[in-house]
Design an enzyme around this catalytic site. Structure first.
Site, PDB file in Angstrom:
ATOM      1  N   SER A   1       0.838  -1.203   0.000  1.00 42.14           N
ATOM      2  CA  SER A   1       0.000   0.000   0.000  1.00 42.14           C
ATOM      3  C   SER A   1       0.868   1.245   0.000  1.00 42.14           C
ATOM      4  O   SER A   1       1.991   1.256   0.529  1.00 42.14           O
ATOM      5  CB  SER A   1      -0.853  -0.016   1.272  1.00 42.14           C
ATOM      6  OG  SER A   1      -1.385   1.258   1.534  1.00 42.14           O
TER       7      SER A   1
ATOM      8  N   TYR B   1      -1.285  -1.015  11.060  1.00 45.12           N
ATOM      9  CA  TYR B   1      -1.609  -1.581   9.752  1.00 45.12           C
ATOM     10  C   TYR B   1      -0.512  -1.225   8.736  1.00 45.12           C
ATOM     11  O   TYR B   1       0.026  -2.078   8.032  1.00 45.12           O
ATOM     12  CB  TYR B   1      -2.972  -1.058   9.271  1.00 45.12           C
ATOM     13  CG  TYR B   1      -3.156  -1.110   7.781  1.00 45.12           C
ATOM     14  CD1 TYR B   1      -3.446  -2.307   7.145  1.00 45.12           C
ATOM     15  CD2 TYR B   1      -3.008   0.037   6.986  1.00 45.12           C
ATOM     16  CE1 TYR B   1      -3.588  -2.358   5.768  1.00 45.12           C
ATOM     17  CE2 TYR B   1      -3.150  -0.002   5.620  1.00 45.12           C
ATOM     18  CZ  TYR B   1      -3.445  -1.202   5.005  1.00 45.12           C
ATOM     19  OH  TYR B   1      -3.555  -1.252   3.652  1.00 45.12           O
TER      20      TYR B   1
ATOM     21  N   LYS C   1       2.508  -3.511   6.597  1.00 48.86           N
ATOM     22  CA  LYS C   1       2.824  -3.477   5.154  1.00 48.86           C
ATOM     23  C   LYS C   1       4.330  -3.253   4.965  1.00 48.86           C
ATOM     24  O   LYS C   1       4.966  -3.900   4.132  1.00 48.86           O
ATOM     25  CB  LYS C   1       2.017  -2.389   4.443  1.00 48.86           C
ATOM     26  CG  LYS C   1       0.533  -2.650   4.381  1.00 48.86           C
ATOM     27  CD  LYS C   1       0.191  -3.857   3.522  1.00 48.86           C
ATOM     28  CE  LYS C   1      -1.289  -4.167   3.477  1.00 48.86           C
ATOM     29  NZ  LYS C   1      -1.593  -5.498   2.927  1.00 48.86           N
TER      30      LYS C   1
HETATM   31  N1  UFG Z   1     -12.774  10.861   3.940  1.00 46.99           N
HETATM   32  C1  UFG Z   1     -13.803  11.726   4.275  1.00 46.99           C
HETATM   33  N2  UFG Z   1     -14.925  11.193   4.818  1.00 46.99           N
HETATM   34  C2  UFG Z   1     -15.068   9.852   5.044  1.00 46.99           C
HETATM   35  C3  UFG Z   1     -14.018   8.983   4.692  1.00 46.99           C
HETATM   36  C4  UFG Z   1     -12.885   9.530   4.142  1.00 46.99           C
HETATM   37  O1  UFG Z   1     -13.698  12.939   4.103  1.00 46.99           O
HETATM   38  O2  UFG Z   1     -16.128   9.442   5.553  1.00 46.99           O
HETATM   39  C5  UFG Z   1     -11.565  11.426   3.320  1.00 46.99           C
HETATM   40  C6  UFG Z   1     -10.307  11.169   4.138  1.00 46.99           C
HETATM   41  O3  UFG Z   1     -10.143  12.174   5.099  1.00 46.99           O
HETATM   42  C7  UFG Z   1      -9.254  11.164   3.049  1.00 46.99           C
HETATM   43  C8  UFG Z   1      -9.985  10.639   1.810  1.00 46.99           C
HETATM   44  O4  UFG Z   1     -11.354  10.782   2.092  1.00 46.99           O
HETATM   45  O5  UFG Z   1      -8.860  12.467   2.795  1.00 46.99           O
HETATM   46  C9  UFG Z   1      -9.709   9.167   1.532  1.00 46.99           C
HETATM   47  O6  UFG Z   1      -9.940   8.437   2.730  1.00 46.99           O
HETATM   48  P1  UFG Z   1     -10.018   6.841   2.744  1.00 46.99           P
HETATM   49  O7  UFG Z   1     -10.316   6.436   4.153  1.00 46.99           O
HETATM   50  O8  UFG Z   1     -10.948   6.361   1.693  1.00 46.99           O
HETATM   51  O9  UFG Z   1      -8.571   6.416   2.305  1.00 46.99           O
HETATM   52  P2  UFG Z   1      -7.170   6.770   2.966  1.00 46.99           P
HETATM   53  O10 UFG Z   1      -6.438   7.603   1.981  1.00 46.99           O
HETATM   54  O11 UFG Z   1      -7.277   7.288   4.336  1.00 46.99           O
HETATM   55  O12 UFG Z   1      -6.598   5.312   3.154  1.00 46.99           O
HETATM   56  C10 UFG Z   1      -6.272   4.550   2.069  1.00 46.99           C
HETATM   57  C11 UFG Z   1      -6.497   3.066   2.358  1.00 46.99           C
HETATM   58  C12 UFG Z   1      -5.528   2.583   3.389  1.00 46.99           C
HETATM   59  C13 UFG Z   1      -4.134   3.015   3.054  1.00 46.99           C
HETATM   60  C14 UFG Z   1      -4.077   4.499   2.843  1.00 46.99           C
HETATM   61  C15 UFG Z   1      -2.723   5.045   2.547  1.00 46.99           C
HETATM   62  O13 UFG Z   1      -7.800   2.844   2.818  1.00 46.99           O
HETATM   63  O14 UFG Z   1      -5.583   1.187   3.422  1.00 46.99           O
HETATM   64  O15 UFG Z   1      -4.952   4.814   1.784  1.00 46.99           O
HETATM   65  O16 UFG Z   1      -2.399   4.974   1.229  1.00 46.99           O
HETATM   66  F1  UFG Z   1      -3.309   2.690   4.051  1.00 46.99           F
END
Ligand code: UFG
Length: 355
Positions: free
Chosen positions: A127, A152, A156
């Protein structure tokens, strides 16, 4: 003889899409899953999409050493794609032992069985989280890995390092012939995914979040269908063009195709090093607000959302430089974010009609 690929965690979100693409590319696929974070919906969908009713499925837990050894004894396995792992960032912070135990044990068992059965080609599902709080944008495979921001993420990083060391140790055997995997050697590829989203265009497989989704797109689709009242956009005061975080959203079918390209590279003896790493992303940053607006536009609906404070642990911006994968794997992300968001919505509607 057709090559056989073991897909551990193959009944899950990404694993099921990869199984479809592997079958379509002509591989024999063996799916192993302990069903801890999915049900048979996606595996049934895989059979429908591919028209193959006889894809072997073994319900095993990769943390069960004996079961993994038996799997490798029962089947000739030419390559493994290892997905079987927990993936909820927040849960990993609350329950680190559970994450280290599961994610490390399962991978170690796969590697050990690969070794005792004469070597194998191992593709590890990594990831972009391994880059941590990076300030090199876009990130290349040579960008330094900063300390992981969650257990997590640390699993990785550790699993990547374990694979690197195992590959190195196995290289003391005779050099591998073209594609052979039976001379004790283990070769490895780690694919670092950015933000996988969307579903298969058939709407027969997709993401099945348990409980309240952590990730953005399932939260959007569940809000649109009425399961959730309102989407919270976490933070609109970041120093980005519209104040919301930037990510590289990669279509899950495109992502699956990258796995097929990487497996072919291993099996066809095309690797340049015995352990290789590729970023799998589009190279295009998209903000949370842009994603929400694109979802509304392509699906012709209005989403109920509000801005709330930043989510602890979120990085402000991360996107890939995917040029290494483009050049070496001959792979490029093809679907537009609009197509992907339409597929995510079609999948949510399919779930509402069929469950
Ligand atoms: N977000 C919101 N509201 C929500 C959920 C997410 O605004 O209800 C925003 C988050 O703040 C972030 C973006 O949407 O800015 C993406 O969030 P995600 O949770 O979908 O994804 P992340 O980038 O946090 O995490 C993903 C994967 C992880 C990985 C990470 C780092 O889910 O497994 O990318 O690359 F570790």
């Amino acid at each position: 003889m057709k090559k056989r690929v073991l897909v551990s965690g193959g009944a899950g979100y990404i694993g099921s899409h990869v199984t479809v693409e592997l079958v379509n590319a002509g591989y024999d696929v063996l799916v192993a899953d302990n069903m801890s974070n999915c049900d048979m919906t996606c595996f049934e969908g895989v059979k429908k999409i591919t028209g193959k009713d006889d894809i072997p499925f073994e319900c095993i837990d990769c943390c069960d050493d004996a079961a993994v050894q038996k799997l490798f004894s029962d089947y000739r396995i030419d390559a493994v794609i290892h997905f079987a792992a927990y993936k909820a960032v927040g849960e990993s912070v609350a329950e680190p032992v559970k994450y280290y135990r599961n994610n490390l044990d399962s991978f170690l068992n796969i590697l050990e069985a690969s070794k005792t059965h004469g070597g194998c080609n191992v593709l590890f599902s990594s990831s972009a989280t391994v880059y941590g709080e990076t300030d090199e944008l876009p990130v290349t495979e040579n960008s330094p890995r900063k300390p992981a921001t969650s257990p997590y993420g640390n699993t990785k990083q550790i699993c990547e390092d374990i694979l690197r060391d195992v590959v190195k140790a196995s290289a003391v055997y005779e050099p591998m012939e073209q594609g052979a995997s039976r001379n004790g050697q283990i070769k490895g590829i780690a694919l670092r995914y950015f933000n996988p989203i969307g579903a298969h265009p058939s709407a027969l497989i997709g993401e099945l979040p348990r409980g309240v989704p952590n990730n953005l797109v399932p939260f959007i689709t569940q809000t649109a269908i009425g399961k959730r009242e309102c989407l919270s956009i976490f933070g609109n005061d970041y120093p980005t063009p519209d104040g919301t975080c930037l990510r590289d959203y990669i279509d899950v079918v495109d992502l699956a195709k990258a796995h097929v390209a990487a497996v072919a590279r291993m099996l066809d003896g095309k690797m340049k090093e015995s352990y290789e790493i590729f970023n799998i992303g589009t190279g295009r940053p998209v903000s949370v607000s842009e994603l929400v607006t694109a979802f509304e536009k392509v699906n012709g609906l209005k989403l109920n959302y509000k801005y709330t404070p930043r989510r602890p642990g979120d990085v402000m911006a991360i996107w890939a430089d995917p040029s290494l994968a483009n050049e070496e794997l001959g792979w490029t992300a093809e679907r537009t974010v609009e197509e992907t968001l339409a597929s995510a919505w079609a999948w949510e509607k399919h779930l509402a009609e069929n469950r």
